[in-house]
Design a protein around this motif. Structure first.
Motif, PDB file in Angstrom:
ATOM      1  N   GLU A  87       0.846  -1.355  -0.175  1.00 51.14           N
ATOM      2  CA  GLU A  87       0.076  -0.054  -0.045  1.00 51.14           C
ATOM      3  C   GLU A  87       0.713   1.355   0.190  1.00 51.14           C
ATOM      4  O   GLU A  87       0.215   2.430   0.208  1.00 51.14           O
ATOM      5  N   HIS A 136      -2.315   2.868  -0.620  1.00 47.27           N
ATOM      6  CA  HIS A 136      -2.758   2.484  -1.730  1.00 47.27           C
ATOM      7  C   HIS A 136      -3.631   1.165  -1.530  1.00 47.27           C
ATOM      8  O   HIS A 136      -3.282   0.051  -1.818  1.00 47.27           O
ATOM      9  N   ARG A 145      -7.968   6.048  -0.264  1.00 41.63           N
ATOM     10  CA  ARG A 145      -6.470   6.192  -0.536  1.00 41.63           C
ATOM     11  C   ARG A 145      -5.737   7.378   0.271  1.00 41.63           C
ATOM     12  O   ARG A 145      -4.677   7.066   0.397  1.00 41.63           O
TER      13      ARG A 145
END
Ligand code: HAM
Length: 445
Positions: A87, A136, A145
């Protein structure tokens, strides 16, 4: 001889310009959202509550940059976590630095504590922050996000009372905003206790490996504690028989946990023991907790509004001296969604609207507007507009309580008209007394 009119020259044939394509409107980047003016009153309410609680519990504000060295999160949050594995918004800068948009606030705060030698200050150092984090993740209801968090961290103190007080502050934040929440709490013990527990968990789930999904098989190899978070019904069933971390806690962690629970009882914070609560960041030791709101929104009811815990080993992971610490982060976007369901927060209204007619009227109105502003009265205006009707429509839309109207006649007389927008009545006052009259009407003198 008649003069012949020259034959009209035919315009040279210019090839038709290719039809200009209207530019497509640019949309939002996936997972991002705008916070529009209509939603700002609720946001302001949350921010004000966060500021008020942080200050009253003696936290001092810190702002760390949005960009950090990627290594901070790899070391701090943990290589095997979802955040670091999947992420991170990481990139190489033109200067060759490997940087990351911060996915959370705790590792940056600890970096700052070490970097600025805050261990030389009287301990503990209590810091709070508020701002955007970026992960992410797959966007869905309550998951963005970019999301806003409010966080509080207590650095340089290992006593259990700190853990309990942090839970109290995060609980009160929700309660005082009108959200009934439950705190789920668990202890992960020392890293050694956790390793022993992990081994026991792996042995247990290995015997049931064939029933695991491919993702969960990977978790079993890489980060077996995450299996306890699995929503797969088969795993949920297996969990019931799985070893529980409480049985693997070392004596000191057990005693610490008991004291945390005693303080929570004393403070009247409602909590539930959740032996499966492990959290998604590797830096936790001993206490971990999460807050859940009581809501009919089933998706939001399952998403933590906030979470935190103790992270006594983080300072050393980041190259600092041993520093016990604990903290929490609240996800303001999720809290916003709950408040929006039930909120009575009103859009921002104006005390007074300053309307003008004619050039002289506009000049005098500009000066009156400045006087009102300096006196702390929120005033609206539409100085670029000419018609009084148009200005009154705006004053109505903004729900102004009073309008101050200045036209040519008022300029000559040295007066202004004050109109009560609800009652529809109006009176003429000396222009030098407008501020005082408005303050009187608003009950501020
Ligand atoms: P976290 O649980 O990863 O903890 O995040 C804190 C809160 O941020 C979550 O409880 C959730 O409400 C919100 N949140 C997380 N991800 C998203 C997302 N994608 N969209 C919307 N909201 C989200 C931490 O970050 C730790 N730093 C907390 C902490 C402070 N531990 C000790 N001190």
């Amino acid at each position: 001889m008649p003069i012949k009119k020259p034959a009209a020259k035919e315009a040279p044939k210019v090839p038709a310009a290719p039809a200009k394509k209207a530019p497509q409107p640019i949309g939002l980047v996936r997972g991002m959202k705008d916070i529009l003016p209509a939603d700002q009153p609720i946001w302001e309410m949350m921010r004000a509550k966060a500021r008020e609680l942080s200050t009253s519990y003696c936290f001092e504000r810190i702002d760390t940059p949005i960009l950090e060295e990627t290594a901070l999160f790899i070391r701090g949050v943990g290589k095997q976590t979802d955040i670091v594995e999947k992420e991170l918004y990481s990139f190489l800068t033109a200067g060759g630095e490997n940087v990351t948009l911060r996915p959370e606030g705790t590792a940056p705060v600890m970096r700052s504590y070490i970097h600025h030698g805050m261990f030389n200050l009287p301990q503990p150092v209590k810091l709070w922050y508020m701002g955007p984090m970026l992960r992410h993740e797959r966007p869905q209801h309550g998951r963005y996000r970019q999301f806003q968090t409010w966080g509080c961290e207590v650095l340089g103190e290992d006593d259990a009372v700190v853990d309990a007080q942090l839970m109290l502050v995060s609980y009160l934040f929700l309660k005082e905003l009108g959200i009934e929440a439950t705190v789920q709490v668990n202890s992960l013990g020392t890293p050694e206790a956790r390793t022993n527990y992990k081994n026991a968990l792996v042995s247990y789930f290995r015997t049931k490996r064939s029933k695991l999904s491919e993702d969960d098989k990977k978790r079993l190899l890489k980060n077996p504690l995450r299996l306890l978070d699995s929503k797969d019904p088969a795993v949920v069933e297996m969990k019931a028989e799985a070893p529980q971390i409480v049985d693997w806690l070392d004596e000191e962690s057990k005693a610490h946990f008991m004291r945390v629970l005693e303080y929570l009882d004393e403070l009247g914070v409602p909590y539930q023991l959740n032996p499966y609560l492990v959290r998604g960041l590797d830096y936790y030791t001993k206490t971990v907790f999460e807050l859940y709101g009581n809501t009919t929104d089933t998706e939001l009811a399952q998403s933590a509004l906030g979470g935190g815990g103790r992270y006594d080993g983080l300072a050393e992971l980041l190259g600092g001296r041993p520093t016990p610490a604990a903290g929490f982060g609240i996800g303001l976007d999720r809290v916003f969604s709950l408040l929006k369901e039930s909120s009575t927060a009103q859009p921002l209204t104006q005390d007074v609207f300053v309307a003008q007619l004619g050039d002289q009227g506009r000049k005098r109105a500009l000066a009156v507007f400045e006087e009102l502003r300096k006196a702390g009265i929120t005033a609206g205006e539409a100085f670029a507009k000419e018609s009084i009707k148009g200005q009154m429509e705006i004053a109505n839309r903004k729900q102004a309580k009073f309008a101050v109207i200045i036209g040519q006649k008022e300029v000559l007389d040295g007066t202004a008209i004050i109109r009560d927008m609800d009652a529809g009545t109006q009176e003429i006052v000396d222009v030098r007394k407008v501020v005082h009259e408005i303050q009187k009407k608003l009950g501020r003198v």
